[in-house]
Design a protein around this motif. Sequence first.
Motif, PDB file in Angstrom:
ATOM      1  N   GLN A   1       0.930  -1.139  -0.168  1.00 56.69           N
ATOM      2  CA  GLN A   1      -0.101   0.025  -0.075  1.00 56.69           C
ATOM      3  C   GLN A   1       0.926   1.214  -0.060  1.00 56.69           C
ATOM      4  OE1 GLN A   1      -2.722   0.223   3.441  1.00 56.69           O
ATOM      5  NE2 GLN A   1      -3.742   1.909   2.482  1.00 56.69           N
ATOM      6  N   ALA A   2       1.894   1.383   0.866  1.00 59.09           N
ATOM      7  CA  ALA A   2       2.889   2.499   1.008  1.00 59.09           C
ATOM      8  C   ALA A   2       3.542   2.635  -0.437  1.00 59.09           C
ATOM      9  CB  ALA A   2       3.901   2.147   1.850  1.00 59.09           C
ATOM     10  N   MET A   3       4.069   1.474  -1.356  1.00 57.02           N
ATOM     11  CA  MET A   3       4.454   1.766  -2.449  1.00 57.02           C
ATOM     12  C   MET A   3       3.506   2.109  -3.357  1.00 57.02           C
ATOM     13  SD  MET A   3       6.968  -1.612  -2.370  1.00 57.02           S
ATOM     14  CE  MET A   3       7.383  -1.610  -4.130  1.00 57.02           C
ATOM     15  N   GLN A   4       2.095   1.607  -3.293  1.00 62.40           N
ATOM     16  CA  GLN A   4       1.179   2.218  -4.329  1.00 62.40           C
ATOM     17  C   GLN A   4       1.034   3.728  -4.176  1.00 62.40           C
ATOM     18  OE1 GLN A   4      -1.707  -0.564  -3.554  1.00 62.40           O
ATOM     19  NE2 GLN A   4      -1.283  -2.014  -5.179  1.00 62.40           N
ATOM     20  N   THR A   5       0.846   4.171  -3.015  1.00 61.76           N
ATOM     21  CA  THR A   5       0.494   5.528  -2.738  1.00 61.76           C
ATOM     22  C   THR A   5       1.699   6.398  -3.003  1.00 61.76           C
ATOM     23  OG1 THR A   5      -0.556   4.913  -0.642  1.00 61.76           O
ATOM     24  CG2 THR A   5       0.333   7.156  -0.870  1.00 61.76           C
ATOM     25  N   GLN A   6       2.929   5.782  -3.104  1.00 65.20           N
ATOM     26  CA  GLN A   6       4.229   6.531  -3.497  1.00 65.20           C
ATOM     27  C   GLN A   6       4.237   6.760  -5.047  1.00 65.20           C
ATOM     28  OE1 GLN A   6       7.941   4.633  -2.670  1.00 65.20           O
ATOM     29  NE2 GLN A   6       9.286   6.657  -3.117  1.00 65.20           N
ATOM     30  N   ALA A   7       3.830   5.702  -5.933  1.00 58.41           N
ATOM     31  CA  ALA A   7       3.732   5.677  -7.229  1.00 58.41           C
ATOM     32  C   ALA A   7       2.806   6.619  -7.591  1.00 58.41           C
ATOM     33  CB  ALA A   7       3.469   4.302  -7.654  1.00 58.41           C
ATOM     34  N   HIS A   8       1.527   6.445  -6.843  1.00 52.49           N
ATOM     35  CA  HIS A   8       0.490   7.609  -7.182  1.00 52.49           C
ATOM     36  C   HIS A   8       0.851   9.128  -7.062  1.00 52.49           C
ATOM     37  CE1 HIS A   8      -2.465   4.777  -8.497  1.00 52.49           C
ATOM     38  NE2 HIS A   8      -2.361   3.943  -7.220  1.00 52.49           N
ATOM     39  N   THR A   9       1.584   9.333  -5.825  1.00 61.48           N
ATOM     40  CA  THR A   9       1.965  10.621  -5.733  1.00 61.48           C
ATOM     41  C   THR A   9       3.025  11.048  -6.627  1.00 61.48           C
ATOM     42  OG1 THR A   9       1.691  10.128  -3.433  1.00 61.48           O
ATOM     43  CG2 THR A   9       3.025  12.237  -3.737  1.00 61.48           C
TER      44      THR A   9
ATOM     45  N   ALA B   1       3.493  10.198  -9.556  1.00 63.73           N
ATOM     46  CA  ALA B   1       2.607  10.406 -10.807  1.00 63.73           C
ATOM     47  C   ALA B   1       2.010  11.714 -10.890  1.00 63.73           C
ATOM     48  CB  ALA B   1       1.612   9.194 -11.328  1.00 63.73           C
ATOM     49  N   ALA B   2       1.211  11.976  -9.908  1.00 70.91           N
ATOM     50  CA  ALA B   2       0.457  13.432  -9.580  1.00 70.91           C
ATOM     51  C   ALA B   2       1.411  14.454  -9.715  1.00 70.91           C
ATOM     52  CB  ALA B   2      -0.037  13.045  -8.468  1.00 70.91           C
ATOM     53  N   LEU B   3       2.592  14.333  -9.053  1.00 70.13           N
ATOM     54  CA  LEU B   3       3.619  15.451  -8.973  1.00 70.13           C
ATOM     55  C   LEU B   3       4.235  15.580 -10.410  1.00 70.13           C
ATOM     56  CD1 LEU B   3       5.373  14.653  -5.631  1.00 70.13           C
ATOM     57  CD2 LEU B   3       4.056  16.913  -6.124  1.00 70.13           C
TER      58      LEU B   3
END
Length: 86
Positions: free
Chosen positions: A52-60, A62-64
């Motif tokens: 979950q932490a890795m997915q959140t980091q990937a989404h963040t 991509a958004a940045l």
Amino acid sequence: MASRGRRGGALAREDQPRRDERAEQQAPALQGPVLTPPPPVDYGVLMQGLVQAMQTQAHTQAALQAQLEAQICLDGAYERCTAGKS
């Protein structure tokens, strides 16, 4: 005979540090508070958290990246922004 006494006395003095070292080694360790063992680890839950932490980091990330690209377009680098898009 007197020389034997001196030698024996010298040996006794040489043995004294050894006896002191042995006494230090055999001294009981200081007792601290008794700690309870840690609770067992549920590795399934741990791995879910890591994923979950890795997915959140990937989404963040991509958004940045998208935000940065949008900012570049707004700053007047329109040619660079649209060059790769058709």
